[in-house]
Design a protein around this motif. Structure first.
Motif, PDB file in Angstrom:
ATOM      1  N   THR A   1      -2.152   7.106  -2.244  1.00 52.39           N
ATOM      2  CA  THR A   1      -2.746   6.138  -3.170  1.00 52.39           C
ATOM      3  C   THR A   1      -1.643   5.307  -3.842  1.00 52.39           C
ATOM      4  O   THR A   1      -0.655   5.862  -4.325  1.00 52.39           O
ATOM      5  CB  THR A   1      -3.567   6.879  -4.262  1.00 52.39           C
ATOM      6  OG1 THR A   1      -4.465   7.764  -3.617  1.00 52.39           O
ATOM      7  CG2 THR A   1      -4.318   5.919  -5.158  1.00 52.39           C
ATOM      8  N   THR A   2      -1.818   4.003  -3.858  1.00 52.59           N
ATOM      9  CA  THR A   2      -0.877   3.112  -4.544  1.00 52.59           C
ATOM     10  C   THR A   2      -1.002   3.355  -6.048  1.00 52.59           C
ATOM     11  O   THR A   2      -2.129   3.495  -6.553  1.00 52.59           O
ATOM     12  CB  THR A   2      -1.218   1.632  -4.245  1.00 52.59           C
ATOM     13  OG1 THR A   2      -1.389   1.498  -2.844  1.00 52.59           O
ATOM     14  CG2 THR A   2      -0.166   0.680  -4.756  1.00 52.59           C
TER      15      THR A   2
ATOM     16  N   LEU B   1      -9.985   8.552 -10.002  1.00 50.79           N
ATOM     17  CA  LEU B   1      -9.806   8.948  -8.594  1.00 50.79           C
ATOM     18  C   LEU B   1     -11.104   9.253  -7.863  1.00 50.79           C
ATOM     19  O   LEU B   1     -11.143   9.231  -6.634  1.00 50.79           O
ATOM     20  CB  LEU B   1      -8.930  10.211  -8.536  1.00 50.79           C
ATOM     21  CG  LEU B   1      -7.439  10.034  -8.789  1.00 50.79           C
ATOM     22  CD1 LEU B   1      -6.775  11.396  -8.963  1.00 50.79           C
ATOM     23  CD2 LEU B   1      -6.793   9.294  -7.613  1.00 50.79           C
TER      24      LEU B   1
ATOM     25  N   ASN C   1     -12.509   7.531  -4.862  1.00 51.62           N
ATOM     26  CA  ASN C   1     -11.557   7.438  -3.761  1.00 51.62           C
ATOM     27  C   ASN C   1     -10.955   6.033  -3.610  1.00 51.62           C
ATOM     28  O   ASN C   1     -11.020   5.420  -2.533  1.00 51.62           O
ATOM     29  CB  ASN C   1     -12.268   7.864  -2.458  1.00 51.62           C
ATOM     30  CG  ASN C   1     -11.266   8.296  -1.413  1.00 51.62           C
ATOM     31  OD1 ASN C   1     -10.123   8.634  -1.758  1.00 51.62           O
ATOM     32  ND2 ASN C   1     -11.659   8.268  -0.158  1.00 51.62           N
TER      33      ASN C   1
ATOM     34  N   ASN D   1       0.167   9.836  -5.479  1.00 45.68           N
ATOM     35  CA  ASN D   1       0.855   8.800  -4.696  1.00 45.68           C
ATOM     36  C   ASN D   1       1.306   9.365  -3.342  1.00 45.68           C
ATOM     37  O   ASN D   1       1.206   8.689  -2.313  1.00 45.68           O
ATOM     38  CB  ASN D   1       2.037   8.264  -5.510  1.00 45.68           C
ATOM     39  CG  ASN D   1       2.846   7.242  -4.737  1.00 45.68           C
ATOM     40  OD1 ASN D   1       4.019   7.462  -4.442  1.00 45.68           O
ATOM     41  ND2 ASN D   1       2.219   6.119  -4.390  1.00 45.68           N
TER      42      ASN D   1
ATOM     43  N   ASP E   1       0.850  -1.207   0.000  1.00 46.47           N
ATOM     44  CA  ASP E   1       0.000   0.000   0.000  1.00 46.47           C
ATOM     45  C   ASP E   1       0.881   1.250   0.000  1.00 46.47           C
ATOM     46  O   ASP E   1       1.864   1.323   0.731  1.00 46.47           O
ATOM     47  CB  ASP E   1      -0.897   0.009   1.245  1.00 46.47           C
ATOM     48  CG  ASP E   1      -1.995  -1.041   1.153  1.00 46.47           C
ATOM     49  OD1 ASP E   1      -2.287  -1.483   0.017  1.00 46.47           O
ATOM     50  OD2 ASP E   1      -2.538  -1.433   2.196  1.00 46.47           O
TER      51      ASP E   1
ATOM     52  N   SER F   1      -8.072   2.984  -3.351  1.00 49.12           N
ATOM     53  CA  SER F   1      -6.794   2.913  -2.626  1.00 49.12           C
ATOM     54  C   SER F   1      -5.651   2.695  -3.620  1.00 49.12           C
ATOM     55  O   SER F   1      -4.488   2.782  -3.254  1.00 49.12           O
ATOM     56  CB  SER F   1      -6.830   1.770  -1.622  1.00 49.12           C
ATOM     57  OG  SER F   1      -6.999   0.544  -2.308  1.00 49.12           O
ATOM     58  N   MET F   2      -5.992   2.430  -4.880  1.00 47.80           N
ATOM     59  CA  MET F   2      -4.963   2.074  -5.862  1.00 47.80           C
ATOM     60  C   MET F   2      -5.351   2.581  -7.252  1.00 47.80           C
ATOM     61  O   MET F   2      -6.535   2.550  -7.620  1.00 47.80           O
ATOM     62  CB  MET F   2      -4.895   0.542  -5.880  1.00 47.80           C
ATOM     63  CG  MET F   2      -3.935  -0.068  -6.838  1.00 47.80           C
ATOM     64  SD  MET F   2      -4.336  -1.814  -7.019  1.00 47.80           S
ATOM     65  CE  MET F   2      -4.208  -2.410  -5.361  1.00 47.80           C
ATOM     66  N   ILE F   3      -4.365   3.062  -8.004  1.00 53.28           N
ATOM     67  CA  ILE F   3      -4.604   3.479  -9.395  1.00 53.28           C
ATOM     68  C   ILE F   3      -3.787   2.550 -10.298  1.00 53.28           C
ATOM     69  O   ILE F   3      -2.589   2.361 -10.087  1.00 53.28           O
ATOM     70  CB  ILE F   3      -4.157   4.939  -9.636  1.00 53.28           C
ATOM     71  CG1 ILE F   3      -5.037   5.928  -8.862  1.00 53.28           C
ATOM     72  CG2 ILE F   3      -4.141   5.294 -11.115  1.00 53.28           C
ATOM     73  CD1 ILE F   3      -6.417   6.134  -9.429  1.00 53.28           C
TER      74      ILE F   3
END
Lengths: 224, 307
Positions: free
Chosen positions: A188-189, A152, A155, A184, A27, A157-159
């Motif tokens: 955000t991962t 995004l 919301n 990042n 993460d 946790s990862m892109i």
């Protein structure tokens, strides 16, 4: 968190796409996934999104096991991540605002949540002034920023970004990756697939290199 | 599901129809044609049933006297009929009276009877018999048939049997028509919705990538199918009403002899007809939409498949 454990992938056509792939993305990390065409980068994204399942091994994403999870849980796995496509994939008849709001609407967000969140995200990617424009009225770089805003807005946790700079010029590409850097830094991962070695060199992040379906190098993490 | 989401999905369904308006119009046209044929088959069947019921309520039959019977024998037939029992009324109708009454019935076309005027076989002497107890109708007819100099009897039961056969045939044809048209309509609606899906495949792809559930993706297409079905139902109801009023009722009322007692009023069947059209339209529309989207989501609806 993303974890690939001894992943093998052979398509129904008989093509082997991945051979014993192992890596873990923690993460908050920023990871470049690089490699030539046919190396298996798209297969990795498809596995992360649970569009396909591995022939052998395990893929764990944000607490979901790709192979064991129920089909009806796939949408909820995808809500934990945002995806950015190389070809932007914006809906041509919708304004910038509506393209971003669309991602919230179809996941059942309320009208008031949409009205609150979308302007904030558009401001984050620097497109507040283009909210009422149609995709055809803005540049390639701006279109990709709309794509990022859409990824995004829920919301995640990862892109996951699949060649996000592939269709834009070098300067705009740098701006886009700077934007990913900023996102990042907020926690955000980011997993970015790219061909662009200059971009990779300029931004000092972990790089996983794939060739012929195998991980040939990993500059960080604990690849086995 | 939130009300705002539900409103959004309904709006999307309506938008689908507008985006694909030509195909939507074609679907409404074909589905309406299918529903119209089903509706007409239903109306024919209802009218036949009504006619049967009316006939069954007629407790009258005719006994015809043998050709060549002299007046005394004819009178004796009348007395024999009264002695059978269960006879409420027995009225003699001479061949002249019968000829007169048929001429009146034909009105301006009575010249057609001229060549039969001298033919004794054409309209023989007869007795019009009314029975008391309808339960004993068949038995009474049988006894009258056995009387000397009675050549034959004609009751409405014979006509009723014929109509019963016609009703069975119409019901069978109607059922097969319904099945065939149901499948055709389903196919047409499914194709219209499929076309909309093709037009909106980018949106579906994005919906899937951001985590929309399959039910959320399906609903606008089902709404589209239902709206097409509803429009078709209402349109068909209007056309059926117009056709029935202007063609069937007015034509039958104007016909020789007046078939009005057999004809069912549109207002008597309008509720059933409208409910039937709406249910059939909605079911066909809903299933048509479901078939298309199910196949699409199963075979092509991946995040990366945007043709």
């Amino acid at each position: 968190m993303i974890e690939f454990k001894g992943v093998h992938l052979t398509y129904n056509s008989g093509t082997t796409a991945l051979v014993d792939v192992n890596f873990r993305v923690m993460d908050g990390e920023f990871v470049f996934l690089v490699g030539p065409s046919g190396a298996g980068k798209s297969s990795i994204i498809k596995l992360i999104m649970r569009e396909i399942v591995p022939s052998a091994g395990e893929v764990l994403v944000n607490g979901y096991n790709n192979k064991k999870m129920k089909k009806r849980h796939i949408p909820y796995l995808r809500r934990t991540m945002g995806i950015v496509f190389q070809d932007f994939r914006l809906i041509p008849h919708m304004t910038v605002y509506d393209n971003v709001a669309f991602a919230m609407r179809v996941t059942g967000a309320s009208g008031s949540a949409i009205r609150k969140r979308v302007p904030y995200i558009l401001d984050l990617v620097g497109l507040s002034h283009k909210a009422r424009s149609l995709p055809c009225q803005i540049s390639g770089g701006e279109q990709q920023r709309v794509g990022l805003a859409r990824a995004l807005v829920n919301n995640p946790s990862m892109i996951i970004a699949d060649e996000p700079t592939g269709n834009i010029d070098a300067q705009l590409a740098t701006d886009i990756v700077d934007l990913f850097d900023e996102i990042n830094r907020r926690g955000t991962t980011v997993l970015m697939v790219t061909h662009d070695t200059k971009l990779v060199d300029r931004h000092k992040h972990r790089v996983i290199e794939l060739r012929n379906g195998c991980v040939v190098s990993d500059t960080g993490g604990d690849a086995r | 599901m939130r009300f705002s989401s539900f409103r959004y999905l309904i709006k999307e369904g309506v938008k689908n129809i507008w985006l694909n308006r030509l195909m939507s119009l074609a679907s409404i046209g074909v589905l309406s044609a299918c529903l119209l044929m089903i509706g007409l088959a239903y109306l024919v069947s209802v009218n036949i049933s009504n006619a049967l019921g009316w006939m069954e309520r007629q407790n009258v039959f005719m006994a015809y006297v043998e050709e060549g019977a002299d007046p005394i024998e004819v009178e004796q037939v009348g007395r024999d009929i009264l002695s059978v029992g269960n006879i409420a009324e027995c009225v003699f109708i001479s061949r002249e009276q019968a000829f007169e009454s048929v001429s009146e019935l034909l009105g301006e076309y009575k010249y057609l009877l001229e060549e039969f005027k001298e033919d004794n076989d054409f309209l023989p002497d007869a007795y019009k018999i009314t029975v008391e107890d309808l339960e004993l109708f068949d038995e009474t007819v049988y006894h009258v048939q056995q009387i000397d100099n009675v050549s034959h009897v004609r009751s409405r039961r014979e006509s009723a049997d014929l109509i019963l056969k016609i009703r069975k045939l119409v019901t069978n044809i109607g059922m097969w028509l319904f099945i065939i048209l149901f499948v055709v309509a389903l196919f047409i609606i499914a194709n219209t919705v499929k076309l909309t899906m093709y037009v909106r495949r980018l949106e579906i792809n994005i919906m899937k990538s951001v985590g929309a559930t399959n039910n959320f993706i399906r609903l606008p297409f089902i709404v589209e199918g239902i709206i097409l079905g509803l429009f078709s139902a209402i349109f068909t109801y209007g056309v059926t009403w117009y056709l029935y009023r202007t063609l069937v009722v007015s034509t039958m009322e104007g016909m020789v002899g007046g078939l009005a007692p057999y004809v069912v009023k549109f207002s008597d069947v309008s509720h059933n007809l409208l409910a039937g059209f709406v249910i059939a339209g909605v079911v066909i529309g809903c299933f048509g939409g479901l078939i298309s989207i199910h196949r699409y989501l199963k075979d092509e609806g991946g995040v990366y498949n945007v043709g």
